[in-house]
Design a protein around this motif. Structure first.
Motif, PDB file in Angstrom:
ATOM      1  N   GLU A   5     -15.122  -4.889  -4.727  1.00 41.80           N
ATOM      2  CA  GLU A   5     -15.663  -3.930  -3.764  1.00 41.80           C
ATOM      3  C   GLU A   5     -15.639  -2.532  -4.378  1.00 41.80           C
ATOM      4  OE1 GLU A   5     -16.869  -5.046  -0.899  1.00 41.80           O
ATOM      5  OE2 GLU A   5     -16.130  -7.093  -1.211  1.00 41.80           O
ATOM      6  N   LYS A   6     -16.718  -1.785  -4.166  1.00 41.10           N
ATOM      7  CA  LYS A   6     -16.753  -0.411  -4.651  1.00 41.10           C
ATOM      8  C   LYS A   6     -15.600   0.377  -4.047  1.00 41.10           C
ATOM      9  CE  LYS A   6     -21.652   0.018  -5.566  1.00 41.10           C
ATOM     10  NZ  LYS A   6     -22.884   0.745  -5.324  1.00 41.10           N
ATOM     11  N   ILE A   7     -15.116   1.348  -4.795  1.00 38.90           N
ATOM     12  CA  ILE A   7     -14.073   2.225  -4.285  1.00 38.90           C
ATOM     13  C   ILE A   7     -14.717   3.145  -3.245  1.00 38.90           C
ATOM     14  CG2 ILE A   7     -12.330   3.968  -4.858  1.00 38.90           C
ATOM     15  CD1 ILE A   7     -11.823   1.202  -6.152  1.00 38.90           C
ATOM     16  N   THR A   8     -14.145   3.156  -2.053  1.00 40.21           N
ATOM     17  CA  THR A   8     -14.691   3.930  -0.942  1.00 40.21           C
ATOM     18  C   THR A   8     -13.571   4.744  -0.294  1.00 40.21           C
ATOM     19  OG1 THR A   8     -14.240   2.229   0.708  1.00 40.21           O
ATOM     20  CG2 THR A   8     -16.362   2.088  -0.453  1.00 40.21           C
ATOM     21  N   TRP A   9     -13.963   5.549   0.685  1.00 39.87           N
ATOM     22  CA  TRP A   9     -12.962   6.295   1.455  1.00 39.87           C
ATOM     23  C   TRP A   9     -12.035   5.338   2.190  1.00 39.87           C
ATOM     24  CZ3 TRP A   9     -12.070  10.884  -0.007  1.00 39.87           C
ATOM     25  CH2 TRP A   9     -13.092  11.726  -0.429  1.00 39.87           C
ATOM     26  N   ASP A  10     -12.504   4.121   2.451  1.00 39.02           N
ATOM     27  CA  ASP A  10     -11.702   3.152   3.190  1.00 39.02           C
ATOM     28  C   ASP A  10     -10.673   2.416   2.343  1.00 39.02           C
ATOM     29  OD1 ASP A  10     -13.045   3.678   5.607  1.00 39.02           O
ATOM     30  OD2 ASP A  10     -14.613   2.217   5.119  1.00 39.02           O
ATOM     31  N   ASN A  11     -10.875   2.353   1.020  1.00 43.31           N
ATOM     32  CA  ASN A  11      -9.947   1.550   0.206  1.00 43.31           C
ATOM     33  C   ASN A  11      -9.286   2.293  -0.948  1.00 43.31           C
ATOM     34  OD1 ASN A  11     -11.883   1.647  -1.871  1.00 43.31           O
ATOM     35  ND2 ASN A  11     -12.638  -0.410  -1.453  1.00 43.31           N
ATOM     36  N   TRP A  12      -9.650   3.541  -1.200  1.00 39.97           N
ATOM     37  CA  TRP A  12      -9.116   4.226  -2.382  1.00 39.97           C
ATOM     38  C   TRP A  12      -7.602   4.408  -2.316  1.00 39.97           C
ATOM     39  CZ3 TRP A  12      -6.879   9.127  -2.800  1.00 39.97           C
ATOM     40  CH2 TRP A  12      -6.924   9.929  -1.651  1.00 39.97           C
ATOM     41  N   GLU A  13      -7.067   4.687  -1.135  1.00 45.83           N
ATOM     42  CA  GLU A  13      -5.618   4.860  -1.038  1.00 45.83           C
ATOM     43  C   GLU A  13      -4.885   3.532  -1.244  1.00 45.83           C
ATOM     44  OE1 GLU A  13      -4.166   8.381   1.522  1.00 45.83           O
ATOM     45  OE2 GLU A  13      -5.773   7.417   2.679  1.00 45.83           O
ATOM     46  N   GLU A  14      -5.473   2.443  -0.780  1.00 48.33           N
ATOM     47  CA  GLU A  14      -4.879   1.129  -1.034  1.00 48.33           C
ATOM     48  C   GLU A  14      -4.824   0.862  -2.534  1.00 48.33           C
ATOM     49  OE1 GLU A  14      -5.921  -2.271   1.797  1.00 48.33           O
ATOM     50  OE2 GLU A  14      -7.514  -0.792   2.156  1.00 48.33           O
ATOM     51  N   CYS A  55     -10.540  -7.668  -4.104  1.00 48.60           N
ATOM     52  CA  CYS A  55     -10.129  -8.050  -2.753  1.00 48.60           C
ATOM     53  C   CYS A  55     -10.062  -9.561  -2.583  1.00 48.60           C
ATOM     54  CB  CYS A  55     -11.115  -7.476  -1.725  1.00 48.60           C
ATOM     55  SG  CYS A  55     -11.182  -5.675  -1.744  1.00 48.60           S
ATOM     56  N   GLU A  56      -9.082  -9.979  -1.827  1.00 49.81           N
ATOM     57  CA  GLU A  56      -8.991 -11.361  -1.358  1.00 49.81           C
ATOM     58  C   GLU A  56      -9.288 -11.272   0.127  1.00 49.81           C
ATOM     59  OE1 GLU A  56      -8.200 -15.399  -0.548  1.00 49.81           O
ATOM     60  OE2 GLU A  56      -8.882 -14.384  -2.330  1.00 49.81           O
ATOM     61  N   ASP A  57     -10.436 -11.789   0.515  1.00 48.66           N
ATOM     62  CA  ASP A  57     -10.979 -11.556   1.847  1.00 48.66           C
ATOM     63  C   ASP A  57     -11.080 -10.040   2.024  1.00 48.66           C
ATOM     64  OD1 ASP A  57     -11.394 -14.278   2.413  1.00 48.66           O
ATOM     65  OD2 ASP A  57      -9.280 -14.489   2.938  1.00 48.66           O
ATOM     66  N   SER A  58     -10.408  -9.436   2.961  1.00 48.20           N
ATOM     67  CA  SER A  58     -10.528  -7.982   3.135  1.00 48.20           C
ATOM     68  C   SER A  58      -9.321  -7.223   2.598  1.00 48.20           C
ATOM     69  CB  SER A  58     -10.726  -7.656   4.620  1.00 48.20           C
ATOM     70  OG  SER A  58      -9.615  -8.117   5.362  1.00 48.20           O
ATOM     71  N   LYS A  59      -8.372  -7.908   1.994  1.00 41.70           N
ATOM     72  CA  LYS A  59      -7.133  -7.299   1.496  1.00 41.70           C
ATOM     73  C   LYS A  59      -7.303  -6.865   0.049  1.00 41.70           C
ATOM     74  CE  LYS A  59      -2.672  -6.454   1.508  1.00 41.70           C
ATOM     75  NZ  LYS A  59      -2.248  -5.165   1.988  1.00 41.70           N
TER      76      LYS A  59
END
Length: 157
Positions: A5-14, A55-59
Motif C-alpha cells: 500500500e502506498k504511504i499515506t496520511w493514514d498509515n505513515w505513523e504505523e 499489509c496483511e489485510d488492513s494491518k
C-alpha cells in the motif's frame, strides 16, 4: 492476503512505529530515516523512490523502499531496480510474511513501474543470515561487491 500500500496520511505513523528484533537493529535503517530519505529524493530526483507499507489485510506489518536506475545512473551500468529497505515488524517475523511480501515486491518490480530494467539489486549486512537465505531463495546471487559494508546481490529479470 499480503498487499503493498502506498504511504499515506493514514498509515505513515504505523510505518514509523514498526521495529525489527533488537538483534537486527544494526541490519537496517529506521523507517523514519527511510521516509525522510524518500522525501528528499522526491524533491531532488527525476524519479521518486517507491515506498510502500506492507499489509496483511488492513494491518501494517512491514515497509519496503525501492528505486529505479538508468544505465547511466547505475553503479552496474545497466537499467535496474534496487531494493534499499525491506523489513517485517518483529511481531510478524517467522510466520512466512516476509517471503510472501518479498514475492509481492518482485511482482511489482516486474511490472516495470518506473521504466525497463534487466536486474534488481539489493544489499544486506554480512551477518544477516535470514536476509541472505530469503533473497537467495528468490534467485539473488551475491556479486562479490561490498557497498557501505554490505553484501551486494543481483537478480536477473
Amino acid at each position: 492476503m499480503i498487499t503493498l500500500e502506498k504511504i499515506t496520511w493514514d498509515n505513515w505513523e504505523e510505518c514509523i512505529r514498526l521495529r525489527v528484533k533488537d538483534e537486527q537493529d544494526d541490519f537496517i535503517a529506521s523507517n523514519m530515516y527511510s521516509l525522510a530519505q524518500s522525501y528528499v529524493a522526491l524533491l531532488n530526483d527525476e524519479l521518486p523512490p517507491m515506498t510502500y507499507a506492507i499489509c496483511e489485510d488492513s494491518k501494517v506489518i512491514g515497509f519496503v523502499m525501492m528505486y529505479h536506475d538508468t544505465a547511466e545512473e547505475s553503479d552496474y551500468s545497466e537499467e535496474s531496480y534496487g531494493i534499499c529497505r525491506f523489513m517485517i515488524d518483529r511481531k510478524f517475523q517467522g510466520k512466512g510474511y516476509g517471503k510472501k511480501a518479498f514475492a509481492k515486491v518482485l511482482e511489482l518490480i516486474r511490472t516495470f513501474p518506473q521504466g525497463n530494467a534487466v536486474s534488481v539489486y539489493l544489499s544486506y549486512h554480512p551477518k544477516n543470515e535470514v536476509a541472505q537465505k530469503l533473497y537467495a531463495s528468490f534467485g539473488f546471487v551475491e556479486t562479490g561487491d561490498i557497498s557501505d559494508g554490505e553484501v551486494v546481490a543481483r537478480l536477473a529479470l
